[in-house]
Design an enzyme around this catalytic site. Structure first.
Site, PDB file in Angstrom:
ATOM      1  N   LEU A  29      29.134  42.874  26.333  1.00 52.23           N
ATOM      2  CA  LEU A  29      29.677  41.534  25.779  1.00 52.23           C
ATOM      3  C   LEU A  29      28.895  40.488  26.654  1.00 52.23           C
ATOM      4  O   LEU A  29      28.845  39.213  26.101  1.00 52.23           O
ATOM      5  CB  LEU A  29      30.982  41.207  25.808  1.00 52.23           C
ATOM      6  N   GLU A  30      28.472  40.498  27.808  1.00 55.09           N
ATOM      7  CA  GLU A  30      28.026  39.547  28.317  1.00 55.09           C
ATOM      8  C   GLU A  30      26.287  39.481  28.378  1.00 55.09           C
ATOM      9  O   GLU A  30      25.770  38.242  28.709  1.00 55.09           O
ATOM     10  CB  GLU A  30      28.191  39.859  30.187  1.00 55.09           C
ATOM     11  N   CYS A  80      24.943  50.192  26.161  1.00 57.50           N
ATOM     12  CA  CYS A  80      25.294  51.289  25.690  1.00 57.50           C
ATOM     13  C   CYS A  80      26.619  51.115  25.203  1.00 57.50           C
ATOM     14  O   CYS A  80      27.357  50.908  26.458  1.00 57.50           O
ATOM     15  CB  CYS A  80      24.947  52.482  26.432  1.00 57.50           C
ATOM     16  N   ILE A 119      29.620  53.469  23.892  1.00 50.40           N
ATOM     17  CA  ILE A 119      30.148  54.793  23.355  1.00 50.40           C
ATOM     18  C   ILE A 119      31.595  54.488  22.634  1.00 50.40           C
ATOM     19  O   ILE A 119      32.429  54.451  23.495  1.00 50.40           O
ATOM     20  CB  ILE A 119      30.053  55.822  24.305  1.00 50.40           C
ATOM     21  N   GLU A 147      38.894  55.497  22.234  1.00 50.81           N
ATOM     22  CA  GLU A 147      39.860  55.861  21.584  1.00 50.81           C
ATOM     23  C   GLU A 147      40.574  54.542  20.908  1.00 50.81           C
ATOM     24  O   GLU A 147      41.620  55.008  20.265  1.00 50.81           O
ATOM     25  CB  GLU A 147      41.068  56.613  22.499  1.00 50.81           C
ATOM     26  N   THR A 148      39.815  53.527  21.470  1.00 55.00           N
ATOM     27  CA  THR A 148      40.514  52.192  21.023  1.00 55.00           C
ATOM     28  C   THR A 148      39.515  51.439  20.211  1.00 55.00           C
ATOM     29  O   THR A 148      38.393  52.001  19.856  1.00 55.00           O
ATOM     30  CB  THR A 148      40.811  51.449  22.118  1.00 55.00           C
ATOM     31  N   HIS A 163      38.421  48.694  20.951  1.00 61.88           N
ATOM     32  CA  HIS A 163      37.691  47.758  21.747  1.00 61.88           C
ATOM     33  C   HIS A 163      35.894  48.366  21.484  1.00 61.88           C
ATOM     34  O   HIS A 163      35.317  47.229  21.380  1.00 61.88           O
ATOM     35  CB  HIS A 163      37.684  48.394  23.160  1.00 61.88           C
ATOM     36  N   ASN A 187      17.094  43.940  20.329  1.00 58.89           N
ATOM     37  CA  ASN A 187      18.181  44.335  20.541  1.00 58.89           C
ATOM     38  C   ASN A 187      18.143  45.832  20.856  1.00 58.89           C
ATOM     39  O   ASN A 187      18.011  46.472  19.975  1.00 58.89           O
ATOM     40  CB  ASN A 187      19.259  44.109  19.313  1.00 58.89           C
ATOM     41  N   ARG A 229      18.614  58.766  22.009  1.00 56.42           N
ATOM     42  CA  ARG A 229      18.238  57.461  21.610  1.00 56.42           C
ATOM     43  C   ARG A 229      17.318  56.697  22.867  1.00 56.42           C
ATOM     44  O   ARG A 229      16.474  55.954  22.540  1.00 56.42           O
ATOM     45  CB  ARG A 229      19.182  56.729  21.181  1.00 56.42           C
TER      46      ARG A 229
END
Length: 181
Positions: free
Chosen positions: A60-61, A83, A85, A88-89, A91, A115, A129
């Site tokens: 995000l930064e 990256c 990955i 479970e949430t 986010h 990007n 990748r």
């Protein structure tokens, strides 16, 4: 699921003036981002471009750092490397969508960037990748930035000899039977 789809990669553009790139890296998954950075460095070297590095805490930064560096005027283009990955949430969805959207908005403002933020389901997908000898997404992100720099330079040169509706811009190589565009 593996795919047999063939992918076409453009040849690196020819750049007449020196190019200075900045890789903005979120090293949360350091083994993945180190591999991506190696691919980006190799691509920059192949094009004769310099590549500086700055690290930020997370994906995000990355857009914020790119925007700050763009406004400094020190760099021609940017390579975003990170990256995300799936966990479970939700986010994951927020980070993927918001980082991608912010980078797209920077691009629409004229920032030449590639990007290279991977958004994957598991670490295995990230490794495939990131591998410079494999999918080389870091090298691909650097190549994207270089192509956009070449296009920006071409367009800012203000070619008046070409009809806008019929001009073909091919910076990665010449059209068959013609000289360099």
């Amino acid at each position: 699921m593996a795919s047999n789809t063939q992918h076409h990669e453009l040849a690196l553009p020819r750049l007449d003036a020196p190019v200075r790139l900045l890789a903005v890296v979120a090293p949360y998954y350091k083994d993945v981002t180190d591999a991506m950075l190696a691919g980006a460095r190799a691509t920059a070297d192949a094009a004769g471009a310099s590549l500086d590095l700055v690290e930020v805490p997370g994906a995000l930064e990355i857009p914020t750092a790119v925007g700050m560096a763009f406004r400094s005027g020190r760099y021609d283009g940017f390579v975003a490397i990170g990256c995300v990955i799936r966990g479970e949430t939700t986010h994951y969805d927020t980070v993927c969508n918001d980082s991608s959207r912010a980078l797209t908005l920077l691009g629409l403002q004229g920032v030449c960037l590639g990007n290279g933020i991977l958004t994957v389901e598991n670490p295995g997908q990230a490794q495939v990748r990131a591998d410079p000898a494999g999918q080389n997404k870091g090298g691909g992100a650097a190549a994207a930035a270089l192509h956009l720099i070449a296009l920006a330079r071409h367009l800012s040169a203000g070619r008046k000899d070409a009809a806008p509706d019929h001009d073909v811009i091919r910076l990665a190589g010449a059209l068959e039977g013609q000289g360099r565009a």
